[in-house]
Design a protein around this motif. Structure first.
Motif, PDB file in Angstrom:
ATOM      1  N   GLU A   1       1.179  93.419 -37.746  1.00 30.82           N
ATOM      2  CA  GLU A   1       1.041  94.720 -38.408  1.00 30.82           C
ATOM      3  C   GLU A   1       1.523  95.883 -37.549  1.00 30.82           C
ATOM      4  OE1 GLU A   1      -2.339  94.572 -35.634  1.00 30.82           O
ATOM      5  OE2 GLU A   1      -1.389  93.084 -36.952  1.00 30.82           O
ATOM      6  N   TYR A   2       1.768  95.663 -36.252  1.00 26.69           N
ATOM      7  CA  TYR A   2       2.148  96.763 -35.358  1.00 26.69           C
ATOM      8  C   TYR A   2       3.463  97.372 -35.829  1.00 26.69           C
ATOM      9  CZ  TYR A   2       3.199  99.279 -31.036  1.00 26.69           C
ATOM     10  OH  TYR A   2       3.495 100.252 -30.118  1.00 26.69           O
ATOM     11  N   PRO A   3       3.507  98.660 -36.158  1.00 29.94           N
ATOM     12  CA  PRO A   3       4.679  99.235 -36.827  1.00 29.94           C
ATOM     13  C   PRO A   3       5.891  99.441 -35.938  1.00 29.94           C
ATOM     14  CG  PRO A   3       3.033 100.940 -36.434  1.00 29.94           C
ATOM     15  CD  PRO A   3       2.392  99.623 -36.039  1.00 29.94           C
ATOM     16  N   PHE A   4       5.724  99.346 -34.609  1.00 30.21           N
ATOM     17  CA  PHE A   4       6.848  99.628 -33.704  1.00 30.21           C
ATOM     18  C   PHE A   4       7.286  98.379 -32.946  1.00 30.21           C
ATOM     19  CE2 PHE A   4       4.286 103.493 -34.164  1.00 30.21           C
ATOM     20  CZ  PHE A   4       5.226 104.345 -34.728  1.00 30.21           C
ATOM     21  N   LYS A   5       7.056  97.220 -33.537  1.00 26.43           N
ATOM     22  CA  LYS A   5       7.320  95.977 -32.812  1.00 26.43           C
ATOM     23  C   LYS A   5       8.814  95.769 -32.538  1.00 26.43           C
ATOM     24  CE  LYS A   5       6.855  93.145 -37.025  1.00 26.43           C
ATOM     25  NZ  LYS A   5       6.055  92.061 -37.639  1.00 26.43           N
ATOM     26  N   LYS A   6       9.682  96.210 -33.413  1.00 26.07           N
ATOM     27  CA  LYS A   6      11.114  96.038 -33.159  1.00 26.07           C
ATOM     28  C   LYS A   6      11.561  96.885 -31.985  1.00 26.07           C
ATOM     29  CE  LYS A   6      12.390  94.595 -37.789  1.00 26.07           C
ATOM     30  NZ  LYS A   6      13.417  94.593 -38.825  1.00 26.07           N
ATOM     31  N   GLU A   7      11.109  98.125 -31.959  1.00 23.83           N
ATOM     32  CA  GLU A   7      11.448  98.999 -30.840  1.00 23.83           C
ATOM     33  C   GLU A   7      10.821  98.492 -29.543  1.00 23.83           C
ATOM     34  OE1 GLU A   7      11.317 101.453 -34.643  1.00 23.83           O
ATOM     35  OE2 GLU A   7      10.131  99.849 -33.723  1.00 23.83           O
ATOM     36  N   SER A   8       9.580  98.041 -29.615  1.00 25.21           N
ATOM     37  CA  SER A   8       8.888  97.524 -28.444  1.00 25.21           C
ATOM     38  C   SER A   8       9.586  96.285 -27.890  1.00 25.21           C
ATOM     39  CB  SER A   8       7.434  97.198 -28.806  1.00 25.21           C
ATOM     40  OG  SER A   8       6.746  96.641 -27.715  1.00 25.21           O
ATOM     41  N   GLN A   9      10.077  95.437 -28.785  1.00 27.59           N
ATOM     42  CA  GLN A   9      10.784  94.230 -28.336  1.00 27.59           C
ATOM     43  C   GLN A   9      11.981  94.587 -27.464  1.00 27.59           C
ATOM     44  OE1 GLN A   9      11.674  91.252 -31.311  1.00 27.59           O
ATOM     45  NE2 GLN A   9      13.508  90.566 -30.229  1.00 27.59           N
ATOM     46  N   GLN A  10      12.755  95.574 -27.861  1.00 29.17           N
ATOM     47  CA  GLN A  10      13.937  95.931 -27.080  1.00 29.17           C
ATOM     48  C   GLN A  10      13.547  96.493 -25.712  1.00 29.17           C
ATOM     49  OE1 GLN A  10      16.985  94.997 -28.017  1.00 29.17           O
ATOM     50  NE2 GLN A  10      15.944  94.094 -29.795  1.00 29.17           N
ATOM     51  N   LEU A  11      12.455  97.244 -25.649  1.00 32.37           N
ATOM     52  CA  LEU A  11      11.998  97.759 -24.357  1.00 32.37           C
ATOM     53  C   LEU A  11      11.520  96.634 -23.449  1.00 32.37           C
ATOM     54  CD1 LEU A  11      10.063 100.983 -25.445  1.00 32.37           C
ATOM     55  CD2 LEU A  11      12.357 100.827 -24.431  1.00 32.37           C
ATOM     56  N   ALA A  12      10.819  95.660 -24.029  1.00 29.58           N
ATOM     57  CA  ALA A  12      10.381  94.515 -23.229  1.00 29.58           C
ATOM     58  C   ALA A  12      11.575  93.747 -22.687  1.00 29.58           C
ATOM     59  CB  ALA A  12       9.489  93.602 -24.070  1.00 29.58           C
TER      60      ALA A  12
END
Length: 336
Positions: free
Chosen positions: A112-123
């Motif tokens: 449900e985390y709404p920023f998971k795509k953006e977070s993935q790229q940062l990781a």
């Protein structure tokens, strides 16, 4: 206890008339989790002294806990620029990893985390994943790597326990309840994992996850909160016939070794939990875990696996180690 954790994998030679044996280059994997950038980080030079070929991040690599990707990036950048970690990166040839909730973005967050795509790229930026990597294009950070020890192969499979995880169930007092039909990995990742295990020619399969696989009794996050998913994984370890299975996990701010015997596998499956690079649960002097072998480690520590080929066998020395390089626990295990 200063025993040594030794995993013996009885393996056949790859040719019927092998050439005279040569001393194969050993392989050393180090791993850990739960790392706050604002706290002292005393373990990097200690880990570097073990000369690991690979470092494996097992999650909570930073404590982002934000919906603001600028804040998340700042924390990743701060860790990359932390001086002892900078030196560690120069000393260790390969750094790989997965994530858990705090570096994903929110405590206990799932799909449900709404920023998971953006977070993935940062990781993936933090892990210095190449721009053309498949991990940049897929949903989720799961990945597999294979390393050689002489003629033997060690496969490291890192799972994503966040991107596809269903919602956790809670009681009125906020305690976790089993989500009896919930999933952790999602359809695409399950299919990928089955492909990585079934028919694999690797001699050892190391499967890493942010949360613990085997323990069922503690009240915190764990695979057992999703019992159908946990059973599906255990069934796959049997049906795939993958050799030399070991599990790695983090999250808990403790270290321990767990062991389970599965019908259909000739040898037990062991899980090594290494969690607490910068802060550990010193108040946790013991908790129930029917699968634990040995003590619970509640001081800052990391895990170490040292592979070497000896004749027809692949030997693995494993340990949970702390500051000053002391061994907290080890034992001898035979895995086939």
């Amino acid at each position: 206890m200063k025993n040594r954790l030794l995993l013996l994998c009885g393996l056949a030679l790859l040719t019927s008339n092998p050439a005279p044996a040569q001393r194969a280059k050993p392989l050393t994997l180090a791993f850990g989790s739960c790392n706050r950038v604002e706290l002292p980080q005393p373990l990097w030079p200690v880990i570097a002294a073990d000369k690991p070929d690979v470092w494996i991040w097992l999650g909570d690599n930073i404590y982002g806990d934000t919906d603001d990707m600028t804040v998340l990036k700042q924390k990743y950048d701060a860790q990359l620029n932390q001086h002892t970690y900078q030196q560690f990166r120069r000393q260790v040839p390969t750094i790989i990893g997965t994530w858990d909730d705090h570096d994903y973005g929110r405590n206990d967050a799932g799909k449900e985390y709404p920023f998971k795509k953006e977070s993935q790229q940062l990781a993936l930026d933090f892990l210095q994943e190449p721009p053309a990597s498949p991990r940049r294009r897929q949903e989720g950070v799961y990945a597999a790597y294979t390393y050689a020890v002489g003629r033997k192969k060690v496969k490291v499979i890192l799972l994503d326990d966040r991107y596809f995880q269903d919602e956790l169930q809670r009681s009125p007092d906020r305690a976790y309840l089993p989500n009896t039909t919930g999933d952790i990995l999602g359809a695409a990742q399950w299919q990928w994992l089955e492909q990585q295990l079934t028919g694999s020619d690797a001699d050892v399969h190391i499967i890493g996850s942010g949360i613990q696989f085997l323990p069922q009794q503690h009240p915190y996050e764990k695979w057992a909160n999703f019992p159908a998913a946990r059973q599906r994984l255990l069934d796959l370890l049997v049906s795939s016939r993958a050799k030399g299975v070991m599990l790695l996990s983090g999250d808990r701010h403790i270290g321990e070794v767990s062991k389970i015997t599965l019908a259909g596998r000739t040898q037990p499956v062991y899980e090594i939990t290494a969690s607490g690079l910068t802060h550990s649960a010193t108040q946790n002097a013991g908790e129930p875990n029917q699968y634990r072998v040995g003590p619970l480690v509640n001081q800052k520590h990391y895990g170490l696996l040292q592979f070497r080929q000896q004749g027809k066998q692949l030997l693995v020395k494993a340990a949970l180690k702390g500051e000053d390089g002391q061994e907290f626990y080890s034992q001898e295990i035979e895995v086939q």
